[in-house]
Write an enzyme that holds these catalytic residues in place. Structure first.
Site, PDB file in Angstrom:
ATOM      1  N   HIS A 102       0.794  -1.230   0.000  1.00 43.00           N
ATOM      2  CA  HIS A 102       0.000   0.000   0.000  1.00 43.00           C
ATOM      3  C   HIS A 102       0.826   1.280   0.000  1.00 43.00           C
ATOM      4  CE1 HIS A 102       0.612  -0.111   4.440  1.00 43.00           C
ATOM      5  NE2 HIS A 102       0.418   1.187   4.375  1.00 43.00           N
ATOM      6  N   GLU A 106       3.526   5.365  -3.231  1.00 47.46           N
ATOM      7  CA  GLU A 106       3.701   6.672  -2.588  1.00 47.46           C
ATOM      8  C   GLU A 106       5.134   6.916  -2.124  1.00 47.46           C
ATOM      9  OE1 GLU A 106       2.081   8.914   1.436  1.00 47.46           O
ATOM     10  OE2 GLU A 106       0.956   7.228   0.586  1.00 47.46           O
ATOM     11  N   ASP A 107       5.797   5.893  -1.591  1.00 43.62           N
ATOM     12  CA  ASP A 107       7.083   6.091  -0.911  1.00 43.62           C
ATOM     13  C   ASP A 107       8.288   5.489  -1.628  1.00 43.62           C
ATOM     14  OD1 ASP A 107       5.723   7.405   1.079  1.00 43.62           O
ATOM     15  OD2 ASP A 107       5.531   5.648   2.362  1.00 43.62           O
TER      16      ASP A 107
END
Length: 739
Positions: A102, A106-107
């Protein structure tokens, strides 16, 4: 690759929520290996899916290689802990894989396309739905937060698993919040209490909701929690014997009636007590029903037998019985609630439900995956969740931006409910304080938009009437009716507020396009060009230059005052801005073009309150960006020097026969006498004017100044009213305000 993890299965405790909160204050306990989690998954997933899950773990571990959390532990611990929480809900393997991944979009450098290629599109969509909008620049943190939540909630409407992953993510973050800076703790805890705990409640996932609330309470108001905890410990210490007595009495009563059931005595959680104290403005000593007993039986009819049994055992408190079996809560929760006067006069709450209802109360929408059954309660929760998700889509379409959308969602997340009926017997659940308009929009947006009147229990009522549980509401519609902006002053549901605002916004845009067309057509006329005969290539080129998608968008921009029609006309007719300025100035001097004000332009033409112009007055207008045109009286002091505002000035005049009524103010000085106000008001009404407002101010002991806001058709109508008032002997002086 073996990595230490949180325990797969939390040890059973007497008070699991309290122990989880206390665990957040302690040092990390011994962690389990990824193999332990895979072993747990093998209890309900086939081997090939567990292997795929492990492959996703290796993918995520490689993507997060070198990253660590604030606590200093490797980052991969977090997504695996999130997957573990979802595994306890028996979620499917694709949801668990998305939980592991998840944060990779994003990271890490991993893109959504790469996730789709390695796994599949469904998993990639789940991961993308949970990811924040990190690549977009926002004006404020609040806007960025709102946009991310909006994205997540809309992704949730396509797949409910998005929010389940996010809730598990937030739950683990809250469990490990102690390593964050205190300011960050408070901010994250506030967001958890405002958004995520209510979402868990709305979806019926009580187990997650309670823990989120307790952890949020711990980190946001630690001292308040400490005070309530100490008070509760003192209370419980003095009443432990009473709890045992009640539990024993309930078990004996069930045994005597040969009813098989389980009795569980517990105390209410701290945040629930605090919220009740705050909402009802009560001291801790007044929140007496801090003890609750749950009786779990096999069938629905047995629930009602147990209800009669406990009412015979202890006296019920009048007005404190709620039947959530016959009328479930909005999230599908079902149970019988009753408050009894127990030993020593202490109030105790009894909750009676079936085993299926108990599973639904704990897991909510997640029970669909946890039990994989076709039970009626699970199907009911899924249906109710789907209805709420559809309402989210309605709110999103009507909202102007992400912040406004989030405001609507927050309203819907705190439904202290009322239950009302349609004429055909359908039950609707609405937020407490809901009005007839909220009810109409709950049925359908079109029903709300065309609502003109209503009956409650066959009696006509106003549209602002607040609803009470048990009422039958009938909506009366008219084909040509439309929402009123005044409805926003009393509606309370997010769907109603979003629908009304959306309609009015679209109405304003349509009116702006009509006004923009009139303004642009008038300016194009000075160049001998008609709007409909413009070169399409030139129009398309200008639209691209002006960053407008369509001609209607450009016309709306002109009508709202964001662009000057003269400059647009010059560019469309063929010229540059300098030429446009000179041509506009010369044209204004030689051939002044005035826009005729009809009074029916709607929201894009407004009349200044400072001078309140009416037909017959000499008027001038200024463009107000975003509002359109604001009409003033020419002598209004707020206009200032029009020469310094020529770029915003618009020449206007009244149409030959303006339509409608226009507000204006008059000041009437009268001698003090009983009934004087009624005499003056009666005279105004005689001449066909409606009084919008009146303000009385005593000047001295002999006279009083009355300021009336009245509706007139123009200066002639106003003059007739003023002449009539001067004929009243009590009237000493009458003037128009402002002069």
């Amino acid at each position: 690759m073996q990595t230490a993890l949180l325990p797969v299965v939390a040890p059973a405790t007497e008070h699991p929520i309290q122990s989880a909160v206390e665990a957040s204050d302690r040092a990390p306990v011994a962690r389990y290996l990824i193999s332990d989690l895979c072993t747990y998954l093998e209890t309900y997933l086939p081997p090939e899916q567990v292997s795929e899950f492990y492959r996703a773990y290796l993918f995520g571990a490689e993507a997060h290689e070198g990253q660590s959390r604030k606590s200093g532990e490797p980052y991969i611990y977090h997504p695996v802990a999130v997957a573990r929480i979802l595994a306890e809900m028996h979620m499917d393997y694709k949801c668990l894989i998305a939980a592991l991944l998840h944060d990779v979009i994003e990271d890490t450098p991993v893109e959504k396309e790469q996730v789709a290629e390695v796994f599949d599109e469904e998993i990639a969509d789940l991961v993308d739905g949970v990811s924040k909008l990190s690549q977009i620049e926002f004006e404020s943190r609040a806007e960025a937060q709102a946009a991310s939540l909006q994205k997540m909630l809309l992704a949730m409407t396509r797949d409910i698993r998005v929010i389940l992953i996010k809730l598990a993510d937030r739950l683990h973050n809250m469990r490990t919040l102690g390593s964050m800076h205190p300011d960050a703790c408070r901010r994250i805890s506030r967001e958890t209490l405002d958004i995520f705990a209510p979402i868990a409640n709305r979806l019926g996932i009580n187990r997650v909701r309670v823990e989120l609330e307790e952890l949020g309470f711990l980190h946001h108001w630690p001292w308040r929690r400490h005070v309530i905890q100490r008070a509760l410990q003192k209370t419980c210490g003095a009443r432990v014997e009473m709890v045992g007595t009640v539990e024993t009495a309930l078990k004996q009563a069930l045994h005597q009636e040969e009813i098989h059931g389980e009795v569980d005595g517990r105390r209410k959680h701290l945040y629930g007590i605090y919220r009740k104290m705050r909402e009802k403005r009560r001291a801790f000593s007044e929140v007496v029903d801090v003890f609750a007993f749950r009786v779990t039986v096999d069938r629905v009819d047995t629930c009602y037998r147990v209800l009669g049994l406990v009412h015979n055992l202890y006296k019920p408190v009048p007005g404190r019985f709620k039947d959530y079996i016959a009328i479930p809560k909005a999230n599908g929760y079902q149970s019988l609630h009753t408050v009894l006067i127990g030993p020593q006069g202490i109030h105790i709450e009894i909750q009676i439900r079936t085993e299926d209802m108990q599973r639904m109360a704990e897991s909510g929408i997640a029970a669909h995956w946890l039990y994989k059954s076709g039970e009626q309660s699970t199907a009911k929760a899924t249906t109710l969740a789907s209805e709420w998700l559809q309402n989210l889509l309605v709110m999103q379409r009507a909202a102007g931006n992400s912040v406004e959308f989030l405001d609507h969602v927050k309203i819907d997340l705190f439904p202290d409910e009322v239950y009302v009926f349609t004429p055909k017997g359908r039950i609707l659940t609405l937020k407490r304080g809901a009005t007839v308009i909220d009810f109409a929009y709950a049925i359908h947006s079109d029903v709300g938009n065309t609502c003109v009147a209503a009956r409650i229990d066959r009696r006509m009522v106003s549209l602002s009437t607040h609803l009470r549980s048990g009422q039958t509401v009938e909506i009366i519609n008219a084909p040509g009716a439309k929402p009123n902006a005044a409805w926003l002053n009393f509606v309370v549901t997010g769907k109603a507020r979003a629908s009304i605002r959306g309609y009015l916004k679209n109405l304003k845009q349509r009116e702006a396009q009509v006004l923009g067309r009139r303004l642009l057509s008038a300016e194009l006329g000075t160049f001998g060009v008609d709007l409909d005969s413009l070169d399409p290539v030139r129009v398309a080129a200008y639209l691209e230059e002006a960053n407008q998608r369509t001609l209607d968008d450009l016309l709306g921009d002109i009508g709202l005052g964001n662009r000057l029609a003269a400059f647009v006309a010059r560019r469309l007719a063929g010229g540059d801005d300098d030429e446009a300025t000179q041509a506009m100035q010369a044209d204004k001097n030689l051939h002044p073009h005035r826009l005729a004000i009809r009074g029916t332009e709607g929201m894009v033409v407004s009349f200044a309150r400072c001078c309140r112009p009416i037909p017959g007055d000499t008027i001038a207008a200024l463009f107000s960006p975003g509002r359109g045109i604001v009409v003033h009286r020419s002598e209004c002091r707020n206009l200032g020097s029009l020469e310094t505002k020529r770029d915003k000035r618009l020449d206007v005049e009244w149409a030959n026969e303006p339509d409608g009524e226009f507000p204006t103010e008059i000041r009437v000085e009268i001698g003090n006498r009983r009934g004087a106000l009624a005499i003056v008001a009666g005279a105004i009404a005689e001449l066909g004017s409606n009084i919008e407002n009146v303000h009385s101010r005593e000047k001295d002991g002999m006279t009083t100044a009355l300021e009336f806001l009245i509706l007139v058709k123009g200066r002639v109508h106003l003059a007739r009213i003023m002449r009539r008032l001067r004929q009243i002997p009590l009237v000493l002086r009458i003037t128009r305000v402002p002069r």
